[in-house]
Motif scaffolding. Structure first.
Motif, PDB file in Angstrom:
ATOM      1  N   LYS A  25       4.049   3.909  -5.943  1.00  0.00           N
ATOM      2  CA  LYS A  25       4.727   2.757  -6.543  1.00  0.00           C
ATOM      3  C   LYS A  25       4.439   1.472  -5.778  1.00  0.00           C
ATOM      4  CE  LYS A  25       9.403   1.255  -7.827  1.00  0.00           C
ATOM      5  NZ  LYS A  25      10.846   1.629  -7.801  1.00  0.00           N
ATOM      6  N   ASP A  26       4.385   1.574  -4.453  1.00  0.00           N
ATOM      7  CA  ASP A  26       4.139   0.400  -3.612  1.00  0.00           C
ATOM      8  C   ASP A  26       2.685   0.287  -3.164  1.00  0.00           C
ATOM      9  OD1 ASP A  26       6.775  -0.276  -3.858  1.00  0.00           O
ATOM     10  OD2 ASP A  26       7.376   0.459  -1.882  1.00  0.00           O
ATOM     11  N   ARG A 359      13.582   9.286  -0.302  1.00  0.00           N
ATOM     12  CA  ARG A 359      13.513   7.855  -0.635  1.00  0.00           C
ATOM     13  C   ARG A 359      13.962   7.001   0.541  1.00  0.00           C
ATOM     14  NH1 ARG A 359      16.969   5.759  -5.663  1.00  0.00           N
ATOM     15  NH2 ARG A 359      18.662   6.200  -4.187  1.00  0.00           N
ATOM     16  N   THR A 360      15.042   7.438   1.204  1.00  0.00           N
ATOM     17  CA  THR A 360      15.511   6.704   2.381  1.00  0.00           C
ATOM     18  C   THR A 360      14.470   6.736   3.487  1.00  0.00           C
ATOM     19  OG1 THR A 360      17.858   7.050   1.913  1.00  0.00           O
ATOM     20  CG2 THR A 360      17.251   6.724   4.213  1.00  0.00           C
ATOM     21  N   LEU A 361      13.897   7.915   3.734  1.00  0.00           N
ATOM     22  CA  LEU A 361      12.876   8.019   4.774  1.00  0.00           C
ATOM     23  C   LEU A 361      11.702   7.109   4.470  1.00  0.00           C
ATOM     24  CD1 LEU A 361      11.584   9.222   7.285  1.00  0.00           C
ATOM     25  CD2 LEU A 361      10.822  11.163   5.891  1.00  0.00           C
ATOM     26  N   TYR A 362      11.299   7.035   3.217  1.00  0.00           N
ATOM     27  CA  TYR A 362      10.196   6.144   2.857  1.00  0.00           C
ATOM     28  C   TYR A 362      10.495   4.710   3.296  1.00  0.00           C
ATOM     29  CZ  TYR A 362       7.214   3.061   0.189  1.00  0.00           C
ATOM     30  OH  TYR A 362       6.345   2.056  -0.149  1.00  0.00           O
ATOM     31  N   HIS A 363      11.695   4.241   3.005  1.00  0.00           N
ATOM     32  CA  HIS A 363      12.046   2.862   3.383  1.00  0.00           C
ATOM     33  C   HIS A 363      12.115   2.702   4.904  1.00  0.00           C
ATOM     34  CE1 HIS A 363      12.497   1.614  -0.700  1.00  0.00           C
ATOM     35  NE2 HIS A 363      13.520   2.410  -0.943  1.00  0.00           N
ATOM     36  N   LEU A 364      12.593   3.743   5.597  1.00  0.00           N
ATOM     37  CA  LEU A 364      12.626   3.680   7.059  1.00  0.00           C
ATOM     38  C   LEU A 364      11.209   3.650   7.640  1.00  0.00           C
ATOM     39  CD1 LEU A 364      15.499   6.228   7.837  1.00  0.00           C
ATOM     40  CD2 LEU A 364      15.613   3.734   7.992  1.00  0.00           C
ATOM     41  N   LEU A 365      10.287   4.402   7.019  1.00  0.00           N
ATOM     42  CA  LEU A 365       8.901   4.383   7.472  1.00  0.00           C
ATOM     43  C   LEU A 365       8.263   3.021   7.258  1.00  0.00           C
ATOM     44  CD1 LEU A 365       7.600   7.839   6.124  1.00  0.00           C
ATOM     45  CD2 LEU A 365       8.300   7.273   8.457  1.00  0.00           C
ATOM     46  N   TYR A 369       6.757   1.120  10.396  1.00  0.00           N
ATOM     47  CA  TYR A 369       5.303   1.025  10.551  1.00  0.00           C
ATOM     48  C   TYR A 369       4.681  -0.195   9.884  1.00  0.00           C
ATOM     49  CZ  TYR A 369       5.719   5.803  12.262  1.00  0.00           C
ATOM     50  OH  TYR A 369       6.064   6.927  12.992  1.00  0.00           O
ATOM     51  N   ASN A 370       5.336  -0.737   8.871  1.00  0.00           N
ATOM     52  CA  ASN A 370       4.759  -1.862   8.136  1.00  0.00           C
ATOM     53  C   ASN A 370       5.631  -3.126   8.159  1.00  0.00           C
ATOM     54  OD1 ASN A 370       2.346  -0.504   7.218  1.00  0.00           O
ATOM     55  ND2 ASN A 370       3.663   0.667   5.838  1.00  0.00           N
ATOM     56  N   LYS A 371       6.701  -3.073   8.964  1.00  0.00           N
ATOM     57  CA  LYS A 371       7.565  -4.240   9.153  1.00  0.00           C
ATOM     58  C   LYS A 371       8.153  -4.748   7.841  1.00  0.00           C
ATOM     59  CE  LYS A 371       6.299  -3.903  13.409  1.00  0.00           C
ATOM     60  NZ  LYS A 371       7.181  -3.150  14.354  1.00  0.00           N
ATOM     61  N   VAL A 372       8.400  -3.833   6.908  1.00  0.00           N
ATOM     62  CA  VAL A 372       9.047  -4.186   5.641  1.00  0.00           C
ATOM     63  C   VAL A 372      10.540  -3.932   5.792  1.00  0.00           C
ATOM     64  CG1 VAL A 372       9.206  -3.699   3.176  1.00  0.00           C
ATOM     65  CG2 VAL A 372       6.989  -3.555   4.349  1.00  0.00           C
TER      66      VAL A 372
END
Length: 589
Positions: A25-26, A359-365, A369-372
């Motif tokens: 998606k991203d 989904r939460t882990l994705y946002h934490l990653l 790692y990508n400063k998002v």
């Protein structure tokens, strides 16, 4: 296909597909690798008897998509409202084959970047740059910065202390033809859903079934943990209590051997603490089949080079994980059912739970790692807007409902009243408490849904005995799932407020005609206002719409009836239970 990716996901089961969806998606740089030729290969053969215990409740009384996801335990999270599991089966407990079809369609719909027929044989880490190095059976080599393991169950976890265990069948491999057990004597080792699933399947054919487990059975209706024994699997317990030959005993199997009569001799040991004197006793019984149903293992340490073998817990069954699901090896994470390694209270072991964890882990990653920045919404700095944000979430959200007291929301309110508050969803509660998200902020309101049975003390009441209206003057004394709002200042817990229980798990209106429809919202306003000082008003939290209405519907017990209740001293320091059998009391008078 290139060789290096920022993220590699091992496993194309439900958790791997959920993470791949978020990545796709991203437009992240990712690859999924899987040994099979299609997605969801585990569910082609498991559960063994081809019926899921994940609820597929298609009809609910409210229109919100999120609310309905509370009762859809099989769909993955996506932006296509037509890609829901309810369109694949009408059964409340659906067939596993329907889930296989669903997962395959999910891959096709989103064109996920998956390399099938790619069996990883070795995982190492390059010393010069820290990249993970994955070597496949066909000789291909892949590298990545972040490794995500989503391989799920890797096979039966067999006991290591039973001599002759190789003579036994296993849950994942035993013959499921019922006629093969007709008139046979069957021993099953285990005390969870897999053991009782097998017993239930064979109950009408086997002459006798003995289920052995070393400990007390944990029932899901007691623990509220979906991984404990579910009612859909416990028919054999009825037969045991009615003395219909099938039985459960807390025996320990010491050995299994072949007997001269062609049967299997099973040496069992029992702790007889109720004897005088207490002790242990060993006996031998004979069976035609012994089936081991002691769960699955989720870590295969043989895959990893010695220097990057992740630590494990539960005798090697699960990986040891941080509150962000990271292993003891930096930049290596586990997703899916192994996420229950740090959650034995909510639904991390099932799709309806770990889809939110993933989904939460994705946002934490992405944050790490990508400063998002972790996703958040802006909320106007006034009591109504902030209370509405909380009430909407606790009334409809599926994530904090399924992952009760594990995932939480936080409302961060600045001192500057001209600035907006920020609302963050679905963070791991312990991670929030341990991290700087709380410590650097003056006003943080942490929101969870949680059970309150522990507040009633050790009074021996069964959860199914709590069948009366809760004490609306004391919302703290709510045993079943309900919202709690905690207030933190610079990382320190200062205050908390429970909302009243609701049969429908809705907190945004009246549940009965006589209700005060604003009571829950007003209770949230009051705890917000207590610490933010935004209004001089105190908001009406009364359960009933008005004193006049209350007077018209409430009749106090007579002195004689009240006397039957006792003085309540046994509940000192605890909430008074809702287990008083009023009809029984009336019959005594």
């Amino acid at each position: 296909m290139k060789e290096h990716y920022e993220f590699i996901i091992v496993g194309a089961g439900p958790s791997g597909l959920q993470m791949a969806y978020q990545m796709e998606k991203d437009k992240r740089d990712y690859l999924v690798v899987d040994a099979a030729d299609r997605a969801g290969s585990f569910f082609r053969t498991q559960p063994r008897h081809r019926t899921l215990i994940s609820i597929n409740k298609r009809f609910n009384p409210f229109p919100e998509f999120e609310y309905n996801m509370r009762h859809d335990w099989n769909s993955l999270l996506c932006d296509d409202p037509t890609l829901l599991f309810k369109y694949y089966s009408k059964e409340l407990f659906p067939p596993a084959d329907a889930l296989v079809r669903y997962l395959e369609d999910f891959v096709t719909r989103y064109e996920l970047n998956i390399s099938f027929n790619t069996r990883i044989l070795n995982i190492d880490r390059e010393p010069n740059n820290g990249k993970f190095k994955l070597t496949a059976k066909d000789g291909r080599v892949f590298t990545c910065k972040v490794l995500i393991i989503g391989t799920g169950a890797l096979g039966d976890k067999l006991p290591t202390d039973i001599k002759g265990v190789e003579l036994c069948d296993t849950y994942s491999q035993h013959n499921i033809d019922q006629e093969a057990y007709a008139g046979k004597l069957v021993c099953i080792l285990g005390r969870g859903n897999s053991a009782f699933e097998v017993a239930d399947h064979l109950a009408g054919h086997a002459a006798l079934i003995h289920i052995f487990g070393e400990k007390k059975i944990k029932y899901a209706w007691d623990t509220h943990f979906v991984g404990d024994l579910r009612a859909v699997n416990n028919n054999v317990l009825d037969m045991y209590q009615l003395k219909s030959l099938h039985a459960y005993q807390a025996f320990k199997i010491k050995s299994v051997s072949k007997a001269e009569n062609g049967k299997l001799a099973v040496e069992i040991e029992d702790l007889v603490a109720h004897w005088n004197p207490p002790g242990r006793i060993r006996l031998t019984a004979y069976y035609d089949n012994v089936i081991i149903c002691t769960g699955f293992r989720y870590v295969d340490l043989s895959l990893y080079a010695d220097k990057i073998k992740p630590d494990t817990v539960k005798h090697g069954k699960f990986p040891a994980l941080t509150t962000e699901w990271e292993t003891s090896v930096p930049d290596m994470y586990f997703i899916g059912t192994p996420m229950q390694s740090i959650d034995r209270q909510a639904a991390s072991g099932f799709i309806h739970g770990f889809r939110y964890n993933v989904r939460t882990l994705y946002h934490l990653l992405q944050e790490k790692y990508n400063k998002v920045p972790y996703p958040r919404i802006q909320v106007d700095h006034d009591l109504t807007s902030m209370a509405n944000a909380i009430i909407e979430r606790v009334s409809t959200a599926a994530s904090i409902y399924q992952m009760n007291n594990f995932l939480c929301d936080i409302l961060v309110v600045p001192d500057d009243k001209k600035s907006k508050a920020e609302y963050l969803n679905d963070l791991p509660k312990q991670q929030v408490i341990d991290s700087d998200r709380l410590k650097k902020e003056k006003h943080v309101f942490l929101v969870v849904l949680q059970y309150g049975f522990s507040r009633f003390g050790d009074i021996g009441n069964h959860p199914n005995d709590f069948v009366h209206i809760p004490d609306f003057e004391r919302p703290y004394c709510g045993p079943f799932l309900h919202p709690t709002v905690y207030y933190y200042q610079y990382g320190k817990l200062v205050d908390e407020a429970d909302l009243l229980e609701s049969l429908l798990l809705r907190f945004d209106g009246a549940e009965f005609k006589e209700d005060n429809p604003h009571k829950q919202r007003n209770r949230v306003k009051n705890i917000l206002n207590k610490h933010l000082k935004l209004s001089e008003e105190t908001f009406n939290e009364q359960f009933i719409a008005s004193p006049e209405v209350f007077k018209s519907i409430f009749t106090p017990l007579s002195p004689e009836e009240t006397k039957l209740l006792g003085d309540g001293s046994e509940y000192d320091g605890h909430c008074k239970p809702m287990t008083i059998d009023m009809m029984g009391m009336m019959k005594e008078m």
